[in-house]
Design an enzyme around this catalytic site. Structure first.
Site, PDB file in Angstrom:
ATOM      1  N   GLU A  67     -12.605  -2.361  12.095  1.00  0.00           N
ATOM      2  CA  GLU A  67     -12.349  -1.634  10.991  1.00  0.00           C
ATOM      3  C   GLU A  67     -13.665  -2.218   9.838  1.00  0.00           C
ATOM      4  O   GLU A  67     -14.636  -1.369   9.483  1.00  0.00           O
ATOM      5  CB  GLU A  67     -11.212  -1.699  10.164  1.00  0.00           C
ATOM      6  CG  GLU A  67     -11.045  -1.007   8.761  1.00  0.00           C
ATOM      7  CD  GLU A  67      -9.677  -1.158   8.065  1.00  0.00           C
ATOM      8  OE1 GLU A  67      -8.798  -1.766   8.625  1.00  0.00           O
ATOM      9  OE2 GLU A  67      -9.743  -0.712   6.829  1.00  0.00           O
ATOM     10  N   GLU A  92       0.837  -1.141  -0.038  1.00  0.00           N
ATOM     11  CA  GLU A  92      -0.002   0.043  -0.065  1.00  0.00           C
ATOM     12  C   GLU A  92       0.829   1.345   0.078  1.00  0.00           C
ATOM     13  O   GLU A  92       0.618   2.119   0.868  1.00  0.00           O
ATOM     14  CB  GLU A  92      -0.886  -0.082   1.109  1.00  0.00           C
ATOM     15  CG  GLU A  92      -1.890  -1.065   1.090  1.00  0.00           C
ATOM     16  CD  GLU A  92      -2.768  -1.128   2.268  1.00  0.00           C
ATOM     17  OE1 GLU A  92      -2.709  -0.648   3.444  1.00  0.00           O
ATOM     18  OE2 GLU A  92      -3.988  -1.839   2.135  1.00  0.00           O
ATOM     19  N   ASP A 111      -8.185  -9.070   3.987  1.00  0.00           N
ATOM     20  CA  ASP A 111      -8.032  -7.939   4.835  1.00  0.00           C
ATOM     21  C   ASP A 111      -9.010  -7.941   6.052  1.00  0.00           C
ATOM     22  O   ASP A 111      -9.872  -6.966   5.962  1.00  0.00           O
ATOM     23  CB  ASP A 111      -7.844  -6.537   4.137  1.00  0.00           C
ATOM     24  CG  ASP A 111      -7.265  -5.827   4.797  1.00  0.00           C
ATOM     25  OD1 ASP A 111      -7.011  -5.896   6.081  1.00  0.00           O
ATOM     26  OD2 ASP A 111      -7.183  -4.484   4.223  1.00  0.00           O
TER      27      ASP A 111
HETATM   28  C1  BDP Z   1      -6.205  -2.078   6.030  1.00  0.00           C
HETATM   29  C2  BDP Z   1      -6.333  -0.736   6.544  1.00  0.00           C
HETATM   30  C3  BDP Z   1      -5.191   0.264   6.453  1.00  0.00           C
HETATM   31  C4  BDP Z   1      -4.083  -0.446   6.999  1.00  0.00           C
HETATM   32  C5  BDP Z   1      -3.672  -1.848   6.412  1.00  0.00           C
HETATM   33  C6  BDP Z   1      -2.583  -2.601   6.995  1.00  0.00           C
HETATM   34  O1  BDP Z   1      -7.407  -0.232   5.884  1.00  0.00           O
HETATM   35  O2  BDP Z   1      -5.642   1.281   7.200  1.00  0.00           O
HETATM   36  O3  BDP Z   1      -3.064   0.235   6.883  1.00  0.00           O
HETATM   37  O4  BDP Z   1      -4.865  -2.670   6.509  1.00  0.00           O
HETATM   38  O5  BDP Z   1      -2.847  -3.514   7.741  1.00  0.00           O
HETATM   39  O6  BDP Z   1      -6.960  -3.037   6.288  1.00  0.00           O
HETATM   40  O7  BDP Z   1      -1.484  -2.346   6.761  1.00  0.00           O
END
Ligand code: BDP
Length: 681
Positions: A394, A287, A366
């Site tokens: 989340e 990401e 996720d």
């Molecule tokens: C996702 C979240 C994000 C996190 C990412 C992570 O939306 O904010 O940074 O995982 O685990 O679920 O790095």
């Protein structure tokens, strides 16, 4: 206040307290008093004062009365306890009652100081839960060496995916000066056996990159000092590009000598401030975060470079396996995000140094309400691994909706990978016992903040409690953990216990029913991830699709006709998911694309299942409120009101989900609900 004290309020004594425990609660014997034992003694004093209405006496020799003895094996050397070092597991303890000069001594003896602290919390919890003393005696210890909380806290004080207020560590780009709340937090964590905390977000941005420098380390060390007294090590998330961003180097290439030296110097410096520093947590090449790929290196090369810097000091690297291409062309059906972690890490098995732990999210996507277990757990035979759970909700209701996650985590830990034949559960993989690895364990993304009750929703405290308890002993059931938590928090009234436990135990299913069906996931509003948006992530680059059209829905992840993800599992799991006949209903759409008229094992069609579960889920959300209302006057008023307010938000959310999802699929399919209920057409 009651809601702040959580499960350590010591206000609710069980019926057997006078008979079993009262006589021990006036005198405490401690022959030495190092910091962690001191925390144990403070806890006992606090609890016994609440139990008895007066302070117990702490002595360094035996009184002429019944008493508690607290210490390590060294302190107990002269006692007739018949226990030796080898009998106790690492960080474990023994609780044992014996007689001395006609008086009863209840001994809590740790293998080390931490063990003694855990033993004291074990005893206090058992007392408050009304366990008979006979069942409390014996030896116990943690099944997982590492039981770590990850905070996604930023130095600004904001928390990424936080639903419980602001950070308790950071404010306005500084570390807070008053750490009394951190101390209360350390108590809560130690009471359930947590032994590590990473205090900053895995997304390490400009300011946070400097946490590892002299600018911040004196203050980071103050936090570490507080945690240390509770046997908890401090970890920091680091920025892989730090040598460039703050070190003035032209590269962050992990094989470059100047980069290696830079990290060694950083590590040496950190240990000057924090001699027992735990290590680094790293989100790399994920990401948009920097990582070794920039330099044509792989994840093992990146992780090992950091591990070498920490090694002389005993530190470890938690290297996250959450690596995937977040910019896929959504029109390209051949790419499958679910396959990414395995594809990136499986080829590196055996290449990581022995102080690297690969931290794997429980599922391949996720933190959705329903996912299969990540196949990577069954694939790493020569690598330390840990499972990462998301305690913060989340995708599971954001601490507005009730969702007790321990039931889900339990399923994950009990899942059989077949990595070494039947019985090769995830629990055995991550504890290190299956492949005889030194490190491993459980990691949880924190759900706390500066909210009055810590967790925004008072009942979400059960998730923090449960994370710790399950990490300590994965054999506990979700129900047992819920019962403990309710008794400790609310007391022993049978109606209260039964009602709240039943609400918790049903909550994950309820949430699943009114949100995304049959393991397909997502369908949330993009960005903040609360509330329904069926196509919210359908035409974007994140790799999160349901492929619903007028004919069918689901992601074909089979080898025969789909992405081939099922092949990442061992047999017989791979075939079980591959074959639509044996794939469990609840994951059907994760693995298969089917017409809406496809019949589930339950006998219902997919479309009818969608309608039914959404009507039921919304109704059951209302049922939660009805149940809660029966507890008015029976639980603390403040907690009662806070929970009621949340339940009302949940009902609204559930109704919105029901209507959006049902309408969407009615319009796509034109198929009527067989019960003729009102769908907004
Ligand atoms: C996702 C979240 C994000 C996190 C990412 C992570 O939306 O904010 O940074 O995982 O685990 O679920 O790095």
């Amino acid at each position: 206040s009651n809601v702040y004290e959580c499960w350590l309020n010591y206000k609710h004594l069980p019926h057997n307290f006078d008979d079993e425990y009262k006589r021990f609660c006036s005198y405490i014997v401690a022959k030495s008093n190092p910091p962690i034992i001191n925390s144990a003694l403070e806890e006992l004093k606090f609890a016994f004062t609440r139990f008895m209405g007066r302070m117990p006496e702490v002595l360094d020799s035996y009184p002429d009365s019944d008493c508690i003895l607290v210490g390590t094996l060294d302190d107990a050397a002269d006692e007739a306890l018949r226990v030796s070092r080898g009998d106790l597991p690492e960080d474990g303890f023994m609780v044992h009652k014996f007689e001395r000069n006609g008086k009863n001594v209840l001994a809590v003896i740790g293998k080390n100081e931490k063990g003694a602290l855990y033993g004291v919390f074990h005893l206090l919890r058992s007392m408050c839960c009304g366990k008979p003393l006979a069942q409390v005696q014996g030896i116990d210890g943690p099944r997982n060496p590492l039981r770590v909380i990850n905070h996604w806290d930023n130095l600004s004080g904001d928390i990424e995916r936080g639903y419980a207020g602001k950070s308790i560590f950071f404010k306005d780009n500084r570390i807070v000066s008053d750490l009394s709340r951190v101390k209360d937090y350390a108590r809560l964590l130690a009471s359930v056996g947590v032994n590590g905390v990473a205090i900053n977000n895995v997304n390490v941005h400009q300011v946070e990159t400097r946490l590892i420098t002299d600018e911040f380390l004196p203050d980071v060390a103050r936090i570490a000092d507080v945690f240390r007294q509770y046997g908890i090590k401090l970890y920091l998330s680091i920025n892989f590009a730090a040598p460039v961003e703050i070190g003035g180097l032209p590269t962050a290439d992990p094989l470059d000598e100047s980069v290696k030296k830079w990290w060694r110097d950083v590590a040496d410096n950190i240990y000057k401030y924090i001699p027992d520093f735990g290590g680094f947590v790293v989100k790399a090449d994920s990401e948009f975060r920097p990582g070794p790929f920039t330099y044509g290196r792989n994840h093992a090369e990146g992780a090992n470079m950091l591990a070498e810097a920490l090694k002389p000091h005993g530190g470890v690297v938690f290297w996250r396996a959450f690596v995937y291409n977040c910019q896929v062309d959504w029109r390209d059906r051949s790419v499958d995000r679910a396959k990414a972690a395995y594809e990136n890490f499986k080829p590196l098995d055996g290449k990581f140094l022995d102080n690297v732990i690969v931290q794997i999210k429980n599922g391949p996507m996720d933190f959705q309400i329903r996912e299969p277990v990540s196949p990577l757990f069954g694939a790493m035979e020569k690598t330390n691994v840990a499972v990462e759970f998301q305690i913060t909700q989340e995708y599971t209701g954001q601490q507005k909706d009730l969702c007790y996650l321990v039931t889900m985590w339990k399923e994950v830990l009990d899942f059989d990978t077949y990595a070494k034949g039947q019985g090769s559960t995830v629990s055995k993989v991550v504890s290190g016992s299956l492949f005889r690895m030194e490190y491993g364990g459980v990691v949880g993304v924190s759900n706390i903040g500066d909210s009055k009750c810590w967790t925004g929703h008072p009942l979400a405290q059960a998730n923090l409690y449960g994370f710790g308890r399950l990490g300590w002993n994965p054999e506990l059931s979700a129900q047992e953990i819920a019962e403990e938590w309710v008794k400790l928090t609310f007391g022993h009234d049978k109606q209260v216990v039964d009602t709240i436990v039943s609400m918790l135990m049903a909550s994950r299913d309820i949430y699943e029913k009114y949100t995304a069906p049959l393991g397909i996931g997502w369908m949330v509003n993009p960005g903040h991830h609360y509330g329904p948006n069926v196509d919210g992530y359908e035409y974007s680059h994140w790799g999160t699709y349901h492929y619903a059209d007028w004919k069918g829905i689901g992601v074909d992840r089979t080898v025969a006709t789909g992405t081939g993800f099922t092949a990442q599992y061992r047999e017989p799991v791979a075939s079980m998911y591959e074959n639509i006949e044996t794939c469990p209903d609840e994951l059907l759409l994760f693995f298969h694309h089917v017409p809406y008229t496809h019949k589930l094992k339950s006998g219902k069609t997919v479309i009818q299942h969608i309608y039914d579960t959404h009507f039921e889920g919304a109704e059951e959300a209302e049922g939660l409120k009805e149940k809660w209302l029966t507890l008015k006057g029976k639980v603390d008023d403040e907690i009662f009101d806070m929970v009621l307010e949340r339940l009302e938000m949940q009902i609204k959310n559930a109704i919105e989900w029901r209507d959006v999802v049902n309408t969407y699929f009615y319009r796509k399919t034109g198929i009527d609900d067989i019960h003729g209920r009102k769908i907004y057409k």
